[in-house]
Design an enzyme around this catalytic site. Sequence first.
Site, PDB file in Angstrom:
ATOM      1  NE  ARG A  46      14.658 -23.420  67.003  1.00  0.00           N
ATOM      2  CZ  ARG A  46      14.752 -22.150  66.590  1.00  0.00           C
ATOM      3  NH1 ARG A  46      14.187 -21.768  65.471  1.00  0.00           N
ATOM      4  NH2 ARG A  46      15.402 -21.257  67.304  1.00  0.00           N
ATOM      5  CG  HIS A  82      14.766 -19.439  72.313  1.00  0.00           C
ATOM      6  ND1 HIS A  82      15.861 -20.254  72.051  1.00  0.00           N
ATOM      7  CD2 HIS A  82      14.595 -18.682  71.190  1.00  0.00           C
ATOM      8  CE1 HIS A  82      16.307 -19.987  70.824  1.00  0.00           C
ATOM      9  NE2 HIS A  82      15.564 -19.047  70.288  1.00  0.00           N
ATOM     10  CD  GLN A 110      17.181 -14.828  71.094  1.00  0.00           C
ATOM     11  OE1 GLN A 110      17.234 -15.487  70.084  1.00  0.00           O
ATOM     12  NE2 GLN A 110      17.728 -13.620  71.185  1.00  0.00           N
ATOM     13  CG  ASP A 142       9.234 -13.540  70.093  1.00  0.00           C
ATOM     14  OD1 ASP A 142       9.540 -13.442  68.884  1.00  0.00           O
ATOM     15  OD2 ASP A 142       9.149 -14.644  70.679  1.00  0.00           O
ATOM     16  CB  CYS A 164      14.347 -13.514  70.026  1.00  0.00           C
ATOM     17  SG  CYS A 164      12.633 -13.775  69.572  1.00  0.00           S
ATOM     18  NE  ARG A 180      20.630 -17.582  70.109  1.00  0.00           N
ATOM     19  CZ  ARG A 180      19.681 -18.226  69.435  1.00  0.00           C
ATOM     20  NH1 ARG A 180      18.775 -17.547  68.781  1.00  0.00           N
ATOM     21  NH2 ARG A 180      19.591 -19.551  69.479  1.00  0.00           N
TER      22      ARG A 180
HETATM   23  N1   CP Z   1      15.981 -16.097  67.493  1.00  0.00           N
HETATM   24  C1   CP Z   1      16.005 -17.306  66.923  1.00  0.00           C
HETATM   25  O1   CP Z   1      16.036 -18.342  67.576  1.00  0.00           O
HETATM   26  O2   CP Z   1      15.997 -17.274  65.558  1.00  0.00           O
HETATM   27  P1   CP Z   1      15.807 -18.541  64.615  1.00  0.00           P
HETATM   28  O3   CP Z   1      14.410 -19.041  64.819  1.00  0.00           O
HETATM   29  O4   CP Z   1      16.009 -18.013  63.225  1.00  0.00           O
HETATM   30  O5   CP Z   1      16.808 -19.574  64.984  1.00  0.00           O
HETATM   31  N1  NVA Z   2       8.524 -17.123  70.140  1.00  0.00           N
HETATM   32  C1  NVA Z   2       9.110 -17.418  68.849  1.00  0.00           C
HETATM   33  C2  NVA Z   2      10.592 -17.330  68.932  1.00  0.00           C
HETATM   34  C3  NVA Z   2      11.300 -17.564  67.626  1.00  0.00           C
HETATM   35  C4  NVA Z   2      12.789 -17.488  67.757  1.00  0.00           C
HETATM   36  C5  NVA Z   2       8.664 -18.785  68.382  1.00  0.00           C
HETATM   37  O1  NVA Z   2       8.665 -19.731  69.180  1.00  0.00           O
HETATM   38  O2  NVA Z   2       8.284 -18.908  67.210  1.00  0.00           O
END
Ligand code: CP
Ligand code: NVA
Length: 301
Positions: A100, A127, A130, A221, A260, A288
Amino acid sequence: MKHLLSLKDLSQSQLLALLDLAVKIKASPAEYRHALDGKSVVMLFEKPSLRTRVSFDIGINKLGGHCVYMDQQNGALGKRESVRDFAGNISQWADAIVARTFSHVTVEDLAEYATVPVINALSDLYHPCQVLADFLTLKEATGSLQGLKLAYIGDGNNVTNSLMLGAAILGAQMTVICPEGHFPDGFAVTQAQQLAAVHGGSLLLTPDVSALEGADAVYTDTWISMGDSTKLSDIAVKFAQYQVSKELMEKYKVKYFMHCLPAHRGVEVTDEVMDGEGSLILQQAQNRMHAQNAVLVTLLS
Ligand code: CP
Ligand code: NVA
């Protein structure tokens, strides 16, 4: 399939095969409990996480594998040593890397220099894990992904990009509704339009909330993603009409709500919708793990 960096790298049959495998793993976990025997996965996180971190860790454990979690205190990516050296070293011990990152370029660099599969666990652009879980959830909720009509409302971001690409590959009808100036990345839009044309899907981008009409599900989101320094007070008025409320869903006859997570209750969505009958948020969170396990089994077998 060598890595999973973006859904655009998957053919329609590869995407459908991943969803089918996720269904199988979810239904018969015992059959897959040795799938990753003796395998180790390193998880590199530059940003916070609840769902991704926990679902990968527990999911890998359920497949018989082992994972090592690394946050930035244990070695910031590209700071103590280059991403190239990070990738090269981890490849000596691990069988896969889950990452990440702030910049998508970092995930691409990891994939270039690692000799093991790299899975994007969220970057500024995509993502994919997700969205695999999201399409699994939609398949379960609606019975079939054929003829699916999905609407996304709010800030055009990494999740939007992956939803557009996934919907396009599946030949679904996708509508993206954003305030002016907050539409998703132009490159991802172009890729999704091209894929939609190939697979008989469609992609509409509009600031008009009434485009929600007839959607099977509405997805939103956060209005401010991780790494974005925008202040809520600066955009709240502009975004107000894009909040998902019960009234909005009833007005446009939308049955299902998706997010998400993490959500900001009372900001992009009301409590009533989050906790309402049509809310799929916890099913998405559960899925997930099953979707990611399908990716791991595919990449590591
Ligand atoms: N939806 C998602 O990726 O959640 P987190 O940021 O908590 O991993
Ligand atoms: N769009 C959000 C998704 C989090 C899971 C972010 O990148 O913060």
